[in-house]
Scaffold this motif. Sequence first.
Motif, short mmCIF file in Angstrom:
data_model
loop_
_atom_site.label_atom_id
_atom_site.label_comp_id
_atom_site.label_asym_id
_atom_site.label_seq_id
_atom_site.Cartn_x
_atom_site.Cartn_y
_atom_site.Cartn_z
N GLU A 314 0.86 -1.18 0.00
CA GLU A 314 0.00 0.00 0.00
C GLU A 314 0.90 1.24 0.00
O GLU A 314 1.72 1.42 0.90
CB GLU A 314 -0.90 0.01 1.23
CG GLU A 314 -1.91 -1.12 1.26
CD GLU A 314 -2.63 -1.24 2.59
OE1 GLU A 314 -3.82 -1.54 2.59
OE2 GLU A 314 -1.98 -1.03 3.64
N LEU A 315 0.74 2.09 -0.99
CA LEU A 315 1.68 3.20 -1.14
C LEU A 315 1.60 4.19 0.02
O LEU A 315 2.61 4.79 0.39
CB LEU A 315 1.45 3.93 -2.47
CG LEU A 315 2.51 4.97 -2.85
CD1 LEU A 315 3.90 4.36 -2.90
CD2 LEU A 315 2.17 5.62 -4.19
N ASP A 316 0.43 4.35 0.64
CA ASP A 316 0.36 5.29 1.77
C ASP A 316 1.18 4.78 2.95
O ASP A 316 1.78 5.57 3.69
CB ASP A 316 -1.09 5.59 2.16
CG ASP A 316 -1.92 4.37 2.48
OD1 ASP A 316 -1.43 3.23 2.32
OD2 ASP A 316 -3.10 4.55 2.86
N ARG A 317 1.25 3.46 3.16
CA ARG A 317 2.13 2.92 4.21
C ARG A 317 3.60 3.10 3.82
O ARG A 317 4.43 3.43 4.66
CB ARG A 317 1.84 1.44 4.44
CG ARG A 317 0.51 1.15 5.09
CD ARG A 317 0.42 -0.29 5.57
NE ARG A 317 -0.92 -0.62 5.98
CZ ARG A 317 -1.43 -0.34 7.19
NH1 ARG A 317 -0.70 0.29 8.08
NH2 ARG A 317 -2.68 -0.68 7.47
N VAL A 318 3.92 2.87 2.57
CA VAL A 318 5.30 3.04 2.09
C VAL A 318 5.78 4.47 2.34
O VAL A 318 6.92 4.70 2.76
CB VAL A 318 5.38 2.70 0.59
CG1 VAL A 318 6.74 3.07 0.01
CG2 VAL A 318 5.09 1.21 0.37
N MET A 319 4.88 5.45 2.09
CA MET A 319 5.25 6.86 2.23
C MET A 319 5.18 7.35 3.68
O MET A 319 5.57 8.47 3.97
CB MET A 319 4.33 7.72 1.36
CG MET A 319 4.39 7.39 -0.12
SD MET A 319 6.06 7.59 -0.81
CE MET A 319 6.32 9.34 -0.55
N ALA A 323 -0.09 4.66 9.28
CA ALA A 323 0.65 3.78 10.18
C ALA A 323 -0.28 3.04 11.14
O ALA A 323 0.20 2.29 11.98
CB ALA A 323 1.68 4.57 10.97
N ASN A 324 -1.59 3.24 11.00
CA ASN A 324 -2.53 2.54 11.88
C ASN A 324 -2.66 1.08 11.46
O ASN A 324 -2.48 0.73 10.31
CB ASN A 324 -3.90 3.21 11.82
CG ASN A 324 -3.88 4.53 12.55
OD1 ASN A 324 -3.81 4.58 13.76
ND2 ASN A 324 -3.92 5.61 11.79
N PHE A 325 -2.98 0.24 12.43
CA PHE A 325 -3.12 -1.20 12.21
C PHE A 325 -1.83 -1.80 11.66
O PHE A 325 -1.75 -2.26 10.54
CB PHE A 325 -4.32 -1.51 11.29
CG PHE A 325 -5.63 -1.30 11.97
CD1 PHE A 325 -6.29 -2.37 12.58
CD2 PHE A 325 -6.21 -0.05 12.04
CE1 PHE A 325 -7.49 -2.18 13.24
CE2 PHE A 325 -7.41 0.15 12.70
CZ PHE A 325 -8.06 -0.92 13.30
N ALA A 326 -0.81 -1.78 12.50
CA ALA A 326 0.47 -2.47 12.27
C ALA A 326 1.46 -1.71 11.43
O ALA A 326 2.32 -2.30 10.78
CB ALA A 326 0.27 -3.88 11.73
N GLY A 327 1.41 -0.40 11.42
CA GLY A 327 2.54 0.38 10.98
C GLY A 327 2.67 0.66 9.51
O GLY A 327 1.71 0.63 8.75
N THR A 328 3.91 0.96 9.10
CA THR A 328 4.20 1.43 7.75
C THR A 328 4.64 0.23 6.88
O THR A 328 3.96 -0.78 6.84
CB THR A 328 5.25 2.53 7.79
OG1 THR A 328 6.42 2.07 8.49
CG2 THR A 328 4.70 3.77 8.50
N GLY A 513 -9.52 -3.85 8.86
CA GLY A 513 -9.47 -2.49 9.37
C GLY A 513 -8.26 -1.71 8.92
O GLY A 513 -7.17 -2.25 8.72
N LYS A 514 -8.45 -0.41 8.76
CA LYS A 514 -7.36 0.49 8.41
C LYS A 514 -7.80 1.92 8.71
O LYS A 514 -8.97 2.25 8.63
CB LYS A 514 -6.98 0.35 6.92
CG LYS A 514 -5.80 1.23 6.48
CD LYS A 514 -5.50 1.06 5.00
CE LYS A 514 -4.40 2.01 4.54
NZ LYS A 514 -4.11 1.89 3.10
N GLY A 515 -6.82 2.77 9.00
CA GLY A 515 -7.09 4.20 9.14
C GLY A 515 -7.51 4.62 10.53
O GLY A 515 -7.73 3.81 11.42
N GLN A 516 -7.60 5.93 10.69
CA GLN A 516 -8.07 6.52 11.95
C GLN A 516 -8.79 7.81 11.63
O GLN A 516 -8.16 8.75 11.13
CB GLN A 516 -6.90 6.79 12.90
CG GLN A 516 -7.33 7.18 14.30
CD GLN A 516 -6.15 7.38 15.22
OE1 GLN A 516 -5.06 7.72 14.77
NE2 GLN A 516 -6.34 7.18 16.50
N PRO A 517 -10.10 7.86 11.82
CA PRO A 517 -10.98 6.82 12.35
C PRO A 517 -10.94 5.56 11.48
O PRO A 517 -10.79 5.65 10.26
CB PRO A 517 -12.37 7.45 12.33
CG PRO A 517 -12.13 8.93 12.23
CD PRO A 517 -10.86 9.08 11.47
#
Length: 544
Positions: A314-319, A323-328, A513-517
Amino acid sequence: MKRRQFLQMAGMGMGAGLLAQIPLVGHAVSLDRPWYTIDVARKKELADVALNAARSKGATYTDVRIGRYLNQFIITREDKVENIANTESYGIGIRVIANGSWGFAATDKMDRDSIARTAALAVSIAKENARLLTEPVQLAPQKGYGEVSWKTPIEINAFDVPVKEKAELLLSVNDAALKGGASYVGSNLFLVNEQKYFASSEGSYIDQDIHRIWPYFDVTKVDAATGKFEVRESLGAPRGMGYEYLVPRESDKIKGITTLYRDRYDILEDARQSARQVEEKLKAKSVEPGKYDLVLDPTNLWLTIHESVGHPTELDRVMGYEANFAGTSFLTLDKWKSGNFNFGSPIVNLVADKLQPGSLGAVGYDDEGVATQQWDLIKNGKLVNYQTTRDQAHIIGLDHSQGCSYSQSWSDVQFQRMPNVSLQPGTAKLSPADIIKNVERGIFIAGRGSFSIDQQRYNFQFGGQLFYEIRNGQITGMLKDVAYQSNTQEFWNSCKAIADKSDYRLGGSFFDGKGQPMQSSAVSHGASTARFNGVNVINTARKI
């Protein structure tokens, strides 16, 4: 052991506990309310109100999502129906770009004046956000499609099937397991219908009708003499199908250590098998820790794919944006830019797609109005791509979005979500039995179990439901207390054999799940049975 104590210790939260964790968006509706859809002409009329209002307030781009979301959950234990939830949510979400920045607002008041005010609010929010903007939003080009539609190709609408009939099926599942010797059993059926309408200032008016289904059970056997117990969960996967998924066909049957089905699910047969297997688990020997060759059934491997491949690409985790639900992610851009990052062995090919029929992620268009597609993530063991949305595409030099935008409801802003990510079958004719024949010391694992993974999706541990010892090419008996440990790169480089397409099956997550909220989405992962050499196995019952 008292029943209440047992349930608490077993952690079997598939009753009211699970229901509390499920995103029940909307309000309760009558169980006998007939299934219907909103008139498309009416949705277009309301979408145009939002588009025109946003443009008049200064939006340079607008997209509108009108959604009607239906959820039905039936939860049983033994001979009782414990809970039924039937919910409906209907409203509109409006996303705009003004002064180079995003703004979003939503309402469930579906009259013209309320929608116009909501559009104006979205523009106001965008203009306020722009005060803090360091770089304007860059959207990948996207043509308008005009008026188009897409529907999940279902045969039987599960919402049309009487609740009584569905509850009776679940109770018959419980009865089959109890007659087979189970001490406790619970079964559940989760149904989702997303009626989504997307419109944009670029000229798209897209109507979609999406269906998903997840039948599930867990069976427990208690040893009266010792008080010890074992649990076996169902091996059926959630699917993007109608109620026909629960009408098994002989042509879909796959015979192996346990009888499974490719595109249909015989939940009654699975319940009968589970009762026998949970008794066998009580008598199984505890695994000796060490290095083993693992033969992983698709019912187990899908979760490892999800956590070690799906999320880290997932590019948003890479960037670092997410970082929610187990990080980057450890799959940083430098690894992709090198063009030669050794993710796995040469036979490992992992593909992202939102097209596969029957999968949870299959739709015609994503929540940014982008037609869905298929592309390589890992090609011949090398990292070649990521997952993007329209405002991420430029980061990796793409001139188009890959269609990875999703929102769990009209009231939540859409963002990057995982497509189906699947391990491609082997090209040579090879069955699971053929793979097992070549294993001297190994373990065959089926079903998903508990897992953990670090904050960069690298070091991990996975369990399962069923474990069978392999000695000199033969299954010799059941094991228990098994979990395998590795890191993502080491694990996928240990992949030495993949069964052919005749064994290919889908697993998946109904509530990811992902994100916050936090938002929840559904995604499938396909695979054929695969062999991984020299993987570290631990005994989960032994204290360190």
